[in-house]
Design a protein around this motif. Structure first.
Motif, mmCIF file in Angstrom:
data_model
loop_
_atom_site.group_PDB
_atom_site.id
_atom_site.type_symbol
_atom_site.label_atom_id
_atom_site.label_comp_id
_atom_site.label_asym_id
_atom_site.label_seq_id
_atom_site.Cartn_x
_atom_site.Cartn_y
_atom_site.Cartn_z
ATOM 1 N N ARG A 65 -6.295 3.156 4.776
ATOM 2 C CA ARG A 65 -7.383 2.205 4.521
ATOM 3 C C ARG A 65 -6.967 0.798 4.942
ATOM 4 O O ARG A 65 -7.767 0.036 5.495
ATOM 5 C CB ARG A 65 -7.772 2.229 3.046
ATOM 6 C CG ARG A 65 -8.569 3.455 2.631
ATOM 7 C CD ARG A 65 -9.051 3.344 1.197
ATOM 8 N NE ARG A 65 -9.749 4.540 0.764
ATOM 9 C CZ ARG A 65 -11.016 4.822 1.024
ATOM 10 N NH1 ARG A 65 -11.734 3.961 1.733
ATOM 11 N NH2 ARG A 65 -11.574 5.938 0.594
ATOM 12 N N LEU A 113 -11.893 10.810 6.093
ATOM 13 C CA LEU A 113 -10.632 10.379 5.488
ATOM 14 C C LEU A 113 -9.705 11.556 5.221
ATOM 15 O O LEU A 113 -8.480 11.431 5.336
ATOM 16 C CB LEU A 113 -10.903 9.613 4.189
ATOM 17 C CG LEU A 113 -9.725 8.831 3.613
ATOM 18 C CD1 LEU A 113 -9.131 7.873 4.633
ATOM 19 C CD2 LEU A 113 -10.147 8.074 2.358
ATOM 20 N N ASN A 128 0.768 -1.246 0.000
ATOM 21 C CA ASN A 128 0.000 0.000 0.000
ATOM 22 C C ASN A 128 0.797 1.292 0.000
ATOM 23 O O ASN A 128 0.215 2.363 -0.176
ATOM 24 C CB ASN A 128 -0.945 0.007 1.213
ATOM 25 C CG ASN A 128 -2.024 -1.041 1.101
ATOM 26 O OD1 ASN A 128 -3.005 -0.867 0.379
ATOM 27 N ND2 ASN A 128 -1.840 -2.156 1.809
ATOM 28 N N ARG A 160 -3.782 7.546 1.796
ATOM 29 C CA ARG A 160 -5.104 6.899 1.784
ATOM 30 C C ARG A 160 -4.966 5.383 1.716
ATOM 31 O O ARG A 160 -5.706 4.652 2.387
ATOM 32 C CB ARG A 160 -5.947 7.430 0.631
ATOM 33 C CG ARG A 160 -6.431 8.873 0.853
ATOM 34 C CD ARG A 160 -7.374 9.330 -0.257
ATOM 35 N NE ARG A 160 -7.968 10.625 0.053
ATOM 36 C CZ ARG A 160 -7.422 11.800 -0.245
ATOM 37 N NH1 ARG A 160 -6.246 11.830 -0.848
ATOM 38 N NH2 ARG A 160 -8.017 12.937 0.065
ATOM 39 N N ILE A 163 -12.688 2.137 8.842
ATOM 40 C CA ILE A 163 -12.567 3.380 8.093
ATOM 41 C C ILE A 163 -13.943 3.972 7.796
ATOM 42 O O ILE A 163 -14.079 5.193 7.598
ATOM 43 C CB ILE A 163 -11.797 3.143 6.774
ATOM 44 C CG1 ILE A 163 -11.249 4.459 6.206
ATOM 45 C CG2 ILE A 163 -12.676 2.461 5.727
ATOM 46 C CD1 ILE A 163 -10.054 4.989 6.897
ATOM 47 N N GLU A 164 -14.974 3.114 7.799
ATOM 48 C CA GLU A 164 -16.332 3.586 7.508
ATOM 49 C C GLU A 164 -16.751 4.628 8.551
ATOM 50 O O GLU A 164 -16.636 4.418 9.756
ATOM 51 C CB GLU A 164 -17.321 2.421 7.515
ATOM 52 C CG GLU A 164 -17.017 1.345 6.471
ATOM 53 C CD GLU A 164 -17.036 1.872 5.061
ATOM 54 O OE1 GLU A 164 -17.834 2.800 4.785
ATOM 55 O OE2 GLU A 164 -16.257 1.365 4.228
#
Length: 218
Positions: free
Chosen positions: A57, A69, A47, A53, A64-65
Motif C-alpha cells: 500500500r 491486493l 510499514n 499489505r 493501489i485502487e
C-alpha cells in the motif's frame, strides 16, 4: 510500574528480528513489475510490521485502487519466500535477553502475524529462536492480532495465567491485542516505529528502548 511477570511473549518482525531489508526487497520486486519506484527508508520503517499489505500500500499509493491486493500479496510472498533470509538478523541484545530469561527459568514465546509457512522457513536460520515455548502465527488460529485470541492461546500453551504475561511488539495493534488479552503490554521502541507513529499514545504499560531492559522486570 510494579508488575509481576511470569512469562514473556514477543512479536517477531521488528521485535526479535530485523526483517525489513528482505521484506522491502520483496515489495520492491513487485513494485518493479508494475514500473513503480522502490520504497524509501521512511516507508520501509513505517510499514514493515504491517507485512505485505502495508508495504505494498505504501509503494503503490493511490495506484493501489482497482488492483487485486490478494494477487499482489501472493506475488510478494513468492519473492519473499525465495529470498527470506539474505540480510535478516536478530536485533542486538535479543540473545542476551533470551539467555537471561532461560537462566531465570522464565518461559517465553512468539506470537506473530507472519504466515506460518514463512515463519517456519525463517526461524531455522536463527537457532536461538527455535527454543521458543510456543509459536503462534497469523494462520495458527482463525483470528490474528489485534484480536487477543492468539496471545491467550500462547499463554495457555506456556501454562501461564494471561495476566502474568508480558507481550511486547512494535505496532499499536500489538498493544491493542495485549490489552484485550489482559496482559502486560510493552512497546519495543527499537523496532519499526515510523516518525508518524506515536507509541507513547498507544496505551501501553511499558516502553523498552533495548531488549536487555526487559530483564529488569525480574
Amino acid at each position: 510500574m510494579d508488575v509481576n511477570v511470569k512469562a514473556v511473549l514477543f512479536d517477531l518482525d521488528g521485535t526479535l528480528l530485523d526483517t525489513a531489508p528482505d521484506m522491502a526487497n520483496a515489495a520492491n520486486c513487485v513494485l518493479a513489475d508494475y514500473g513503480l519506484s522502490p520504497l524509501n527508508e521512511r516507508q520501509i520503517k513505517a510499514n514493515t510490521s504491517y507485512g505485505a499489505r502495508g508495504l505494498l500500500r505504501a509503494g503503490f499509493g493511490n495506484q493501489i485502487e482497482g488492483k487485486d491486493l490478494d494477487a499482489l500479496r501472493q506475488s510478494f510472498l513468492h519473492y519473499y519466500a525465495n529470498n527470506i533470509c539474505t540480510t535478516t538478523q536478530l536485533y542486538p541484545g535479543v540473545v542476551t535477553l533470551l539467555d537471561g530469561l532461560d537462566a531465570m527459568g522464565v518461559p517465553w514465546g512468539i506470537v506473530t502475524n507472519k504466515p506460518g509457512f514463512l515463519t517456519e522457513m525463517l526461524l531455522p536460520y536463527f537457532p536461538r529462536l527455535l527454543s521458543t515455548g510456543t509459536l503462534v502465527c497469523a494462520d495458527t488460529l482463525s483470528k490474528a492480532k489485534p484480536h487477543p485470541e492468539p496471545l491467550l492461546h500462547a499463554a495457555m500453551e506456556l501454562g501461564i495465567d494471561n495476566q502474568a504475561c508480558l507481550y511486547i511488539g512494535d505496532i499499536e495493534g500489538d498493544i491493542i491485542a495485549a490489552n484485550a488479552a489482559n496482559m502486560i503490554s510493552a512497546v519495543a521502541a527499537w523496532g519499526y516505529i515510523g516518525s508518524e507513529h506515536k507509541p507513547l499514545e498507544w496505551d501501553s504499560d511499558l516502553v523498552f528502548n533495548k531488549p536487555e531492559e526487559i530483564l529488569s522486570l525480574f
